[in-house]
Motif scaffolding. Structure first.
Motif, PDB file in Angstrom:
ATOM      1  N   ASN A 571       0.818  -1.211   0.000  1.00  0.00           N
ATOM      2  CA  ASN A 571       0.000   0.000   0.000  1.00  0.00           C
ATOM      3  C   ASN A 571       0.851   1.259   0.000  1.00  0.00           C
ATOM      4  OD1 ASN A 571      -2.763   0.267  -0.131  1.00  0.00           O
ATOM      5  ND2 ASN A 571      -3.025  -0.952   1.719  1.00  0.00           N
ATOM      6  N   LEU A 573       3.932   1.562  -0.969  1.00  0.00           N
ATOM      7  CA  LEU A 573       4.626   1.708  -2.243  1.00  0.00           C
ATOM      8  C   LEU A 573       3.678   2.319  -3.275  1.00  0.00           C
ATOM      9  CD1 LEU A 573       7.355   1.043  -3.546  1.00  0.00           C
ATOM     10  CD2 LEU A 573       6.363  -1.092  -4.340  1.00  0.00           C
ATOM     11  N   GLY A 574       2.447   1.855  -3.251  1.00  0.00           N
ATOM     12  CA  GLY A 574       1.449   2.396  -4.169  1.00  0.00           C
ATOM     13  C   GLY A 574       1.254   3.880  -3.944  1.00  0.00           C
ATOM     14  N   ARG A 575       1.139   4.272  -2.673  1.00  0.00           N
ATOM     15  CA  ARG A 575       0.945   5.694  -2.389  1.00  0.00           C
ATOM     16  C   ARG A 575       2.172   6.495  -2.787  1.00  0.00           C
ATOM     17  NH1 ARG A 575      -1.947   3.682   2.173  1.00  0.00           N
ATOM     18  NH2 ARG A 575      -0.109   3.811   3.488  1.00  0.00           N
ATOM     19  N   PHE A 577       4.231   5.861  -5.296  1.00  0.00           N
ATOM     20  CA  PHE A 577       4.198   6.084  -6.743  1.00  0.00           C
ATOM     21  C   PHE A 577       3.150   7.118  -7.105  1.00  0.00           C
ATOM     22  CE2 PHE A 577       6.360   1.897  -7.302  1.00  0.00           C
ATOM     23  CZ  PHE A 577       7.431   2.399  -8.023  1.00  0.00           C
ATOM     24  N   LYS A 578       1.989   7.021  -6.439  1.00  0.00           N
ATOM     25  CA  LYS A 578       0.933   7.968  -6.767  1.00  0.00           C
ATOM     26  C   LYS A 578       1.377   9.387  -6.447  1.00  0.00           C
ATOM     27  CE  LYS A 578      -3.476   6.654  -5.649  1.00  0.00           C
ATOM     28  NZ  LYS A 578      -4.437   5.880  -4.842  1.00  0.00           N
ATOM     29  N   PHE A 581       4.650  10.338  -8.950  1.00  0.00           N
ATOM     30  CA  PHE A 581       4.559  10.253 -10.406  1.00  0.00           C
ATOM     31  C   PHE A 581       3.215  10.675 -10.969  1.00  0.00           C
ATOM     32  CE2 PHE A 581       7.969   7.338  -9.278  1.00  0.00           C
ATOM     33  CZ  PHE A 581       8.967   7.780 -10.130  1.00  0.00           C
ATOM     34  N   PHE A 582       2.166  10.603 -10.172  1.00  0.00           N
ATOM     35  CA  PHE A 582       0.860  10.923 -10.737  1.00  0.00           C
ATOM     36  C   PHE A 582       0.327  12.230 -10.176  1.00  0.00           C
ATOM     37  CE2 PHE A 582       1.376   6.374 -11.106  1.00  0.00           C
ATOM     38  CZ  PHE A 582       1.208   6.232 -12.471  1.00  0.00           C
ATOM     39  N   THR A 583       1.095  13.264 -10.336  1.00  0.00           N
ATOM     40  CA  THR A 583       0.659  14.560  -9.847  1.00  0.00           C
ATOM     41  C   THR A 583      -0.111  15.272 -10.951  1.00  0.00           C
ATOM     42  OG1 THR A 583       2.733  15.400 -10.630  1.00  0.00           O
ATOM     43  CG2 THR A 583       2.587  14.891  -8.306  1.00  0.00           C
TER      44      THR A 583
ATOM     45  N   SER B 206       1.830  11.104 -16.024  1.00  0.00           N
ATOM     46  CA  SER B 206       1.002  11.635 -14.946  1.00  0.00           C
ATOM     47  C   SER B 206      -0.329  12.175 -15.465  1.00  0.00           C
ATOM     48  CB  SER B 206       1.753  12.712 -14.187  1.00  0.00           C
ATOM     49  OG  SER B 206       2.007  13.788 -15.032  1.00  0.00           O
ATOM     50  N   VAL B 265       0.811  -1.606  -7.965  1.00  0.00           N
ATOM     51  CA  VAL B 265       0.751  -1.243  -6.536  1.00  0.00           C
ATOM     52  C   VAL B 265      -0.096   0.008  -6.334  1.00  0.00           C
ATOM     53  CG1 VAL B 265       2.852  -2.388  -5.784  1.00  0.00           C
ATOM     54  CG2 VAL B 265       2.973  -0.059  -6.610  1.00  0.00           C
ATOM     55  N   ALA B 266      -0.051   0.922  -7.319  1.00  0.00           N
ATOM     56  CA  ALA B 266      -0.881   2.116  -7.170  1.00  0.00           C
ATOM     57  C   ALA B 266      -2.352   1.738  -7.224  1.00  0.00           C
ATOM     58  CB  ALA B 266      -0.558   3.129  -8.263  1.00  0.00           C
ATOM     59  N   PHE B 268      -3.512  -1.092  -6.296  1.00  0.00           N
ATOM     60  CA  PHE B 268      -3.747  -1.771  -5.016  1.00  0.00           C
ATOM     61  C   PHE B 268      -4.063  -0.763  -3.927  1.00  0.00           C
ATOM     62  CE2 PHE B 268      -2.393  -3.799  -1.073  1.00  0.00           C
ATOM     63  CZ  PHE B 268      -2.955  -5.057  -1.195  1.00  0.00           C
ATOM     64  N   ALA B 269      -3.414   0.397  -4.017  1.00  0.00           N
ATOM     65  CA  ALA B 269      -3.579   1.394  -2.956  1.00  0.00           C
ATOM     66  C   ALA B 269      -4.750   2.328  -3.217  1.00  0.00           C
ATOM     67  CB  ALA B 269      -2.297   2.203  -2.807  1.00  0.00           C
TER      68      ALA B 269
END
Lengths: 606, 461
Positions: A571, A573-575, A577-578, A581-583, B206, B265-266, B268-269
């Motif tokens: 979880n 790690l997912g956050r 990356f989010k 990278f996903f701004t 992004s 993983v993203a 997943f989160a």
């Protein structure tokens, strides 16, 4: 002749048919599951025993190939029998399910999948059917009240099946073959890798340490028939894989002189021993009868692993025998609890009591089942445990021996708890009108108990069969005469032991009838120093049954913390990356592009 | 029939539709129908525009582009049909997009490819502007423009080295002129990044989150299904017949592997259904490009087909669901499928196929991928794929269970019969191809050879 392909396909078709029927008439659909599983069992048993099963594949396309082997047949007969037995409970539980039609479909699909696994001739077939079992049985779980165990089951099963897939593909990349025999060709480090991966697959499915945490969650929270099928049937897939991995692969390794076995087998045996101990300890603490049986399932899986790891004629026979004995006993126990659940709507031991007054037959079934699980004669569990003990002692594996004995004695503690507090003990007033199991439910209960009893008294047929199975792995038969099994240090004569037991029962019965009858009092006639009791439930003697144990160790397995942590890390790690990278800012992306180009130019061109 | 019609008809209709807004939607449907018809009737071959065979623009119809055209046009058509209401305002844009998509799949010229990339890009920006999230669209616009700019830069560098833009001639020229690999690293990397922006590869993607997390059924299927497939196939052709990765292969592989991992993983989160699906789409496209980069064309195409079909189902149903319930929090969508069983069935089949469970097409694809990777002895990569697909399976199962089983009140949503029928047919297709794949694998068998043949033939000019 009857072809395996036909069995698998017709079971799938029966599933679809049951689904269609159940859309309008769910109950009728569930009767179909009884018929279908009866048909599967009888066809396999009849044609299998007569060596008349046909492995040819004509209709299923691609790489699906079957073969007949005694090994597969043994498992297939047991598991299809368990599916058949449990199916008698389906009509009673079907109305509680949210999607009854789906239940009937997946029940039969899971059966078809298990048959496919046991008769697979190459690893691809094995894997396909293994995964079919995983996802169909997965959808059986949430039909109960709890949804979460489904995901747990999926994760652990998939860890197992992916480990297997990797092993299969790895073997393929080296030997160029998907055949089951290909793993025997491997040597050295690659053999070790495949060995470990297949062992992980077996462990995960069987619910051995450290993967056993899924068992209490899934078996404890699933609908009752599903728990029974898992414990008696589907779990045995793990034993099947473990057998193949441990006996067919010979990786380069160290030979341990002291115990006369290879290191990797010793490690498996130790893991089996840990499973036994941990499963037993946790089972003692459980207040929920189903969870208790689930942990006991785990610890029994440990026995099977220990037995396989020792790889001798006695131990392997013990393993085969234990698979059968545990399947019969644990299914009977789960079904007995299912009856109680069906009638009282709870499986909490502390909320129950005195059920013997309402359901004496269910009580007897449960009693016999736990006698078998604890390894007391004259039930099947006794013989299998005797064989395993013989093998352990013969190999002089002290640590493992201590664990197996510990597990055996511990099982007295945990099987006694539901017996004493659920079936015996004080009856709570709210269960006044509770009835005995309905007729259809009684059938499997009685058959399973008689079966358990039969294999405990006359082991010859089963041992004959398992001798043929272990011969396929290159082990000599276990010697046996008309009444006795030849162990490493003595002969076991099951009929004599059984008759001694029978005699004991007769003597006790005589004493019971001669002695004056005890006086009956109201079951809630508790008093304490003249005080009025407001919370009589707390004084119910099944409350805090094993309080001393409960202070000794935590109720949740420690290893589940590790799993929770892994989940949290994923979880996180997912956050991560989010966040990075996903701004919503294009300049960040441009920055990354520039960085990568700089890296490239710096490294390669300048 | 000349494949240029696949591009010309939509463009012509786009002009016509500007003149009379009323006919825009019928024109779009007619163009789509014509294109679908054409796709199934054109014959293979190399078509030169204006007869300048070596110097002009070529369109290449081989098995590879043919499969791509069929899949993309059919799905495009169905997307428009099942989202008729939303289409109205966008008809002209969609016509242009259709031309661009077909062009990307057909073209055999690097600069022409850039043109179509821009066309597709601009129509994509316009389509996403329908989400009413101007910032996200702006973000997409900036990144897309940077991306195509980088592609163009790489293209110029490559042209100055090789002197040709013909995709089939680049490799032979590089060999002929013995251009050192280190010189090629920069142009290829620039082009890789440029396409990577559109193909949703990790550090350059992004824009995806903002665009897809607010998208309706039409936009999300177009962006995540149709455009993604087109870009993946275009990328695939470049990776297999034009690019010489050489010294940048490590950097490329890391980018792709991280894309895959990060996407899963993203997802997943994530707690919102569209977010889960969009991250999953990112991971999938990472895997597809990864396969192309390793030269595994057949498994990649299989994955692309599986992907577009399941993405169509997942995104269409999600779009309708979000429209109907006005929420995309998974927690508040619990149990929605108990009132919409058919739709739920299609959704379930699609997700089980994405996870790669047997009896579904995804399983065959997964098996194929792993067999090919293991025959290259790619132990680490295959382990990574298994790990991420475990993560993927976990969140999909979690999602499915939540959508089927309710706690408390269940929200309802309506789905038109047409959507039901189309998603069901696709779902059944996933099952059928999961059990019986022979026709598909047979038709894919020749793809890699044909791709190579094109180069070899042209190289002999």
């Amino acid at each position: 002749m009857f072809s395996i392909e036909l069995v698998v396909l017709s079971t799938l078709l029966a599933g679809v048919l049951a689904y269609i029927v159940s859309i309008k008439l769910p109950k009728l659909g569930s009767y179909l599951t009884i018929l279908a599983s009866l048909a599967v069992f009888s066809v396999l048993a009849y044609f299998g025993f007569n060596n008349n099963l046909d492995a040819e594949v004509n209709l299923i396309p691609q790489f699906v190939l079957f073969k007949t082997s005694m090994f597969g047949l043994y498992f297939a007969i047991i598991v299809s029998f368990i599916f058949f037995m449990v199916s008698f409970f389906n009509p009673y539980f079907i109305k509680d399910y949210k999607y009854p039609a789906a239940y009937n479909l997946f029940y039969l699909m899971a059966l078809a999948g298990t048959i496919g696994v046991f008769f697979a001739s190459n690893f691809i077939t094995l894997f396909i059917f293994f995964e079919i079992v995983v996802w169909t049985s997965m959808f059986l779980i949430p039909l109960g009240k709890k949804r979460k165990p489904t995901v747990t089951y999926f994760v652990f099963s998939t860890v197992g099946s992916f480990a297997m897939l990797y092993a299969v593909m790895f073997t393929f990349s080296i030997t160029g073959s998907f055949d089951l025999a290909a793993i025997s060709v491997l040597s050295g480090k690659s053999a070790l890798l495949v060995y470990i991966l297949l062992a992980v697959a077996g462990f995960a499915k069987l619910g051995a340490y450290p993967f056993y945490v899924w068992l209490p969650k899934v078996l404890g929270k699933s609908p009752d028939p599903v728990s029974a099928v898992f414990s008696g049937g589907i779990e045995k897939l793990g034993a099947f894989i473990a057998f193949m991995a441990i006996l067919r692969i010979s990786p380069a390794s160290i030979y341990l002189e002291a115990v006369g076995m290879y290191l990797q087998n010793y490690v498996i045996a130790i893991f089996g021993a840990i499973t036994i101990v941990v499963g037993t300890l946790q089972a003692i603490r459980q207040d929920d009868a189903k969870k208790l049986l689930a942990y006991s399932s785990a610890s029994n899986g440990g026995y099977i692993l220990v037995a396989i790891a020792m790889s001798s004629s006695i131990s392997l026979t013990g393993a085969m025998y234990h698979i059968l004995a545990h399947a019969l006993a644990s299914t009977a126990a789960f079904l007995a609890i299912a009856v109680v659940h069906y009638r009282t709507k709870t499986t909490k031991i502390s909320e129950l009591g005195g059920m013997i007054h309402h359901m004496p037959l269910t009580y007897m079934v449960y009693l016999m089942a736990i006698i078998s699980m604890a390894g007391i004669p004259p039930m099947g569990g006794f013989i299998s445990k005797w064989l395993i003990f013989q093998a352990v002692i013969n190999k002089q594996m002290i640590i493992v021996a201590v664990a197996t004995f510990f597990g055996s004695i511990g099982s007295f503690l945990y099987v006694f708890r539901p017996l004493a507090a659920l079936f015996l003990g004080q009856k709570l007033p709210k269960y006044k009108g509770v009835k005995e199991a309905p007729f259809l439910m009684m059938i499997p209960l009685i058959i399973l108990t008689l079966g358990s009893f039969y294999i405990g008294v006359i082991p010859n047929q089963v041992i004959d069969f398992s001798n043929k199975v272990i011969a396929e792995f290159g082990f000599g038969p276990l010697l046996m005469n008309e009444f006795g099994i030849q162990g490493a240090n003595g002969t076991l004569s099951a009929p004599i032991i059984a008759s001694v037991f029978g005699l004991g029962v007769v003597v006790i019965a005589i004493i019971f009838f001669i002695l004056p009858k005890s006086r009956k009092v109201g079951l809630m006639d508790t008093y304490t120093s003249g005080e009025f009791i407001y919370t009589e439930e707390l004084l119910h003697y099944s409350a805090d049954f094993y309080a001393p144990f409960e202070r000794l160790y935590p109720a949740k397995p420690l290893i589940s913390k590790v799993y929770a942590m892994i989940k949290e890390k994923v979880n996180e790690l997912g956050r991560f990356f989010k966040y990075w990278f996903f701004t919503n800012k294009p300049e960040v992306t441009v920055l990354w592009i520039v960085l990568i180009l700089t890296l490239l130019v710096w490294g390669d061109i300048l | 029939m000349n494949p240029v019609l696949l591009i010309a008809i939509p463009l012509l209709f786009a002009f016509l539709s500007i003149m009379n807004k009323k006919f825009a939607r019928p024109l779009l449907l007619v163009a789509l129908l014509l294109d679908v018809y054409l796709v199934f009737t054109i014959s293979k071959g190399l078509y030169s525009i204006g007869g300048f065979s070596q110097y002009g623009i070529n369109l290449l119809v081989d098995q590879y582009s043919l499969i791509g055209l069929m899949v993309v046009n059919v799905v495009f058509f169905l997307t428009v049909v099942t989202n008729c209401k939303e289409v109205k305002r966008l008809s002209t844009v969609l016509l242009v997009a259709l031309a661009g998509v077909n062009g990307l799949l057909l073209t055999n010229d690097l600069f022409n490819l850039f043109v179509f990339l821009e066309i597709v890009g601009i129509s994509a920006y316009l389509i996403t502007s329908g989400n009413k999230r101007p910032l996200a669209t702006f973000n997409y616009l900036v990144q897309g423009t940077v991306g195509s700019g980088l592609y163009l830069l790489g293209l110029i560098l490559l042209y100055s080295m090789t002197g040709t833009l013909n995709m089939a001639l680049i490799l032979p020229t590089i060999v002929d002129k013995a251009i050192p690999l280190s010189n090629l690293a920069l142009p290829f990397m620039l082009m890789f990044i440029g396409l990577g922006v559109e193909a949703k590869l990790l550090p350059f993607n992004s824009w995806v989150k903002g665009v897809l997390q607010n998208a309706n059924a039409l936009t999300s299927v177009l962006i995540a299904g149709v455009f993604a497939t087109t870009i993946a196939l275009t990328f695939g052709r470049l990776l297999s017949t034009v690019f010489v990765l050489g010294s940048i292969s490590n950097i490329v592989l890391v980018i792709l592997a991280v894309t895959m991992l990060a996407g899963e993983v993203a997802a997943f989160a994530s707690k919102r259904i569209r977010e889960v699906l969009l991250f999953s789409a990112i991971a999938q496209s990472g895997l597809i490009i990864l396969l192309f980069a390793n030269g595994l064309v057949i498994p990649a195409i299989m994955l692309i087909i599986a992907n577009i079909v399941s993405k169509y189902i997942l995104f269409t149903i999600t779009g309708k669901m979000v429209d109907g319930t006005k929420t995309d929090e998974i927690e508040s969508l619990q149990g929605v499928f108990s009132k919409n069983k058919l739709v739920g069935f299609a959704f379930t089949v699609a997700s089980l196929s994405v996870i790669g469970l047997p009896l579904f097409f995804g399983f065959i694809v997964k098996l194929n991928i792993l067999t090919s990777l293991f025959s290259q002895y790619q132990l680490f990569l295959s382990a990574l794929i298994l790990v991420v697909s475990l993560i993927e399976g976990t969140y999909f199962v979690k999602l499915l269970i939540k959508l089927w089983y309710s706690v408390g009140e269940v929200k309802t949503f309506k789905v038109d019969a047409l959507v039901k029928v189309v998603t069901l047919i696709f779902a059944l297709g996933l099952i059928v191809f999961g059990v019986y794949t022979k026709p598909l694998t047979d038709s894919l068998m020749t793809v890699p050879e044909e791709m190579m043949e094109a180069i070899a033939e042209r190289g002999n000019f």
